[in-house]
Design an enzyme around this catalytic site. Structure first.
Site, PDB file in Angstrom:
ATOM      1  N   ASP A  54       0.281  -1.155   0.187  1.00  0.00           N
ATOM      2  CA  ASP A  54      -0.307   0.135   0.033  1.00  0.00           C
ATOM      3  C   ASP A  54       0.994   1.122  -0.230  1.00  0.00           C
ATOM      4  OD1 ASP A  54       0.680  -0.478   2.642  1.00  0.00           O
ATOM      5  OD2 ASP A  54      -0.860  -0.137   3.675  1.00  0.00           O
ATOM      6  N   SER A  55       2.125   0.954  -0.090  1.00  0.00           N
ATOM      7  CA  SER A  55       2.737   1.984  -0.564  1.00  0.00           C
ATOM      8  C   SER A  55       2.324   2.640  -1.362  1.00  0.00           C
ATOM      9  CB  SER A  55       4.976   1.613   0.282  1.00  0.00           C
ATOM     10  OG  SER A  55       4.911   0.520  -0.961  1.00  0.00           O
ATOM     11  N   ASP A  93      -0.919  -5.994  -0.078  1.00  0.00           N
ATOM     12  CA  ASP A  93      -1.526  -5.169   0.570  1.00  0.00           C
ATOM     13  C   ASP A  93      -2.919  -5.221   1.496  1.00  0.00           C
ATOM     14  OD1 ASP A  93       0.838  -4.792   3.278  1.00  0.00           O
ATOM     15  OD2 ASP A  93       0.939  -3.220   2.001  1.00  0.00           O
ATOM     16  N   LYS A 123      -0.812  -9.566   2.569  1.00  0.00           N
ATOM     17  CA  LYS A 123      -0.380  -9.075   4.266  1.00  0.00           C
ATOM     18  C   LYS A 123      -1.032  -7.743   4.776  1.00  0.00           C
ATOM     19  CE  LYS A 123       3.639  -6.141   4.121  1.00  0.00           C
ATOM     20  NZ  LYS A 123       2.351  -4.465   4.348  1.00  0.00           N
ATOM     21  N   GLU A 125      -1.268  -5.323   8.789  1.00  0.00           N
ATOM     22  CA  GLU A 125      -0.270  -5.325  10.246  1.00  0.00           C
ATOM     23  C   GLU A 125      -0.381  -5.341  10.959  1.00  0.00           C
ATOM     24  OE1 GLU A 125       0.598  -0.896   9.278  1.00  0.00           O
ATOM     25  OE2 GLU A 125       1.527  -1.553   7.546  1.00  0.00           O
ATOM     26  N   GLU A 192       8.955  -4.416  10.154  1.00  0.00           N
ATOM     27  CA  GLU A 192       9.908  -3.155   8.907  1.00  0.00           C
ATOM     28  C   GLU A 192      10.580  -2.267  10.506  1.00  0.00           C
ATOM     29  OE1 GLU A 192       6.774  -1.137   7.134  1.00  0.00           O
ATOM     30  OE2 GLU A 192       8.196   1.073   6.797  1.00  0.00           O
TER      31      GLU A 192
END
Ligand code: KIV
Length: 274
Positions: A54-55, A93, A123, A125, A192
């Site tokens: 999602d960057s 993501d 993925k 978080e 991260e």
């Protein structure tokens, strides 16, 4: 051998390869990609996995953070990358607010990323708080990668982009979070911006591979944002990045040269005419 021929010799990466690479002490290579050309470059270069991160909100769409990225945006970009990713394992993501409301919501989002986006894994978080969501998605047959340490979707809670694990309390929290992700059934976990010694402790304590970004050399693999490593935007990269290309400069020079040729009458030439 052409790039395409070379890619035919590359073995398709599947989820079971990742724990196997850790067991054999082989470093895992992951890179982000956001569209067909970047996906193709990553795939032909032999990345083990491609992450549609999602960057993309920041490096492909120009937002200030990952927070504005929606499930629809992720599906759109994942589908483009999936048309290029023939050998690499494709991970997408799960964006902000698409999995934390309930495990059912998480499964629905994961299902869309696989069915409509062509992802092979997702993925998300978080630590203990997302363990039920991870377990639900894995039980439905979708592999999950965890992500602990600095979590960009929680930037407002972290109070900025800071290295994690610099005091005893957060070290304990990171170890617990990574273990919770493993116990819930994730096949690997991104660390991260984690202090390198803490990342080494987590790596030694888990049987699933750790993938570091700004987390030192002891992780089982490394992931970088393609735009950072290839220099696809102007400006200096963060400290944890090594720059392997100057793509922005190449594009800028190419357009400048085209503009100059058009203005001087040098383009099109006779060879460009039908
Ligand atoms: O969104 C992303 O690109 C990521 C990587 C930085 C791991 O999550």
């Amino acid at each position: 051998m052409s790039l395409e021929q070379q890619s035919k010799h590359q073995r398709k990466r599947r989820v079971h390869h990742f724990p196997m690479l850790k067991q054999r002490g082989k470093k895992i290579v992951i890179v982000t990609a956001y569209d067909y050309p970047t996906g193709l470059a990553a795939d032909l270069a032999g990345a083990d996995a491609i992450l549609v991160g999602d960057s993309l909100g920041m490096v492909a769409l120009g937002f200030g953070s990952t927070i504005p990225v929606t499930v629809e945006i992720m599906i759109h970009h994942t589908a483009a990358v999936s048309r290029a990713a023939k050998s690499a394992f494709l991970i997408a993501d799960m964006p902000f607010m698409s999995y934390k409301i309930s495990p059912e919501q998480a499964l629905q989002t994961a299902g869309r990323l696989v069915q409509e986006g062509g992802a092979e894994a997702v993925k998300l978080e978080g630590g203990e708080e997302v363990a039920p969501a991870i377990a639900k998605i894995v039980a439905a047959g979708i592999p999950v990668m965890g992500h602990v340490g600095l979590m960009p979707q929680s930037v407002h809670r972290h109070g900025g982009y800071r290295v994690q694990g610099r005091d005893e309390e957060t070290v304990g929290e990171l170890l617990t979070a990574a273990k919770a992700v493993e116990d819930a059934g994730a096949f690997s976990v991104v660390l991260e911006a984690v202090d390198p010694e803490v990342a080494a402790r987590i790596t030694a304590s888990l049987s699933i591979p750790t993938i570091g970004i700004g987390a030192g050399r002891q992780c089982d693999g490394q992931v970088l944002v393609l735009s950072d490593l290839a220099g696809m935007l102007p400006g200096d990269p963060p400290k944890f990045v090594r720059r392997y290309g100057t793509v922005f400069e190449a594009l800028h020079h190419a357009v400048q040269a085209f503009a100059q040729d058009v203005r001087s009458g040098a383009f099109p030439g006779e060879e460009n005419e039908y």
